[in-house]
Design an enzyme around this catalytic site. Sequence first.
Site, mmCIF file in Angstrom:
data_model
loop_
_atom_site.group_PDB
_atom_site.id
_atom_site.type_symbol
_atom_site.label_atom_id
_atom_site.label_comp_id
_atom_site.label_asym_id
_atom_site.label_seq_id
_atom_site.Cartn_x
_atom_site.Cartn_y
_atom_site.Cartn_z
ATOM 1 N N GLY A 105 9.781 31.371 13.570
ATOM 2 C CA GLY A 105 9.106 30.334 12.985
ATOM 3 C C GLY A 105 9.186 28.965 13.711
ATOM 4 O O GLY A 105 8.691 28.705 14.472
ATOM 5 N N CYS A 106 9.962 28.236 12.864
ATOM 6 C CA CYS A 106 10.077 26.935 13.360
ATOM 7 C C CYS A 106 10.708 26.636 14.669
ATOM 8 O O CYS A 106 10.322 25.690 15.586
ATOM 9 C CB CYS A 106 10.701 26.211 12.072
ATOM 10 S SG CYS A 106 9.859 26.053 10.619
#
Length: 213
Positions: free
Chosen positions: A156-157
């Site tokens: 994700g991030c």
Amino acid sequence: MNSGMDSGIEDDYAAAGFGQSLDWGARPAVLVIDMVRAYFQPGAELYMGSRDCLDAAARVVSAARAAGVPVVHTRVAYGPGGVDGGLFFRKVGALRHFVTGSGSDLGDIMPEVAPRLDELVITKQYASAFFGTSLSATLASQGIDTLVLCGVSTSGCVRATAVDAISHGYVPIVVRQAVGDRDPGPHEASLFDLAAKYAEVWDEAAVTKRLTP
């Protein structure tokens, strides 16, 4: 690329020209991405089930500080009702825990990597640490050319930040042991894809050695 993927896949990607090396630059910074209580507190909705990446990140941060290398942190926070979170806030229901004033402490950065008073904390609303923040301008003003990435989640991030880092002209170095995810599948697949297209993936020992004066 030295990944955990099938050797046939690695050979196929290499034959297609993926996985070329990027050199560590002259002026690195360490970016600690979203290492907040939500991912490490048992019973929390976003709990990942392990703290190994947190311990590794703490060692990388310690090495950076000892070497005088800048350390930057990110955290996630939203206004009332997630008004500034847009569609991302609607897509990922657990982001409600990061609404300011909700009374939750799940957005607090873990003490193992807690920022010092002289370290910048970037507050973001989306996956990438670059999107809608001052991060790129801050790094450019300090002459940073290499960004060492620790944090969560890998798929994700961390991945979004690495893609934006190379797009902004910074060499992304993802520390294999200092990033984590909910499941080994997305974690390993993301590391493979990052190493193939967007970043360098280094072991913790190699990173700390490079950071050591």
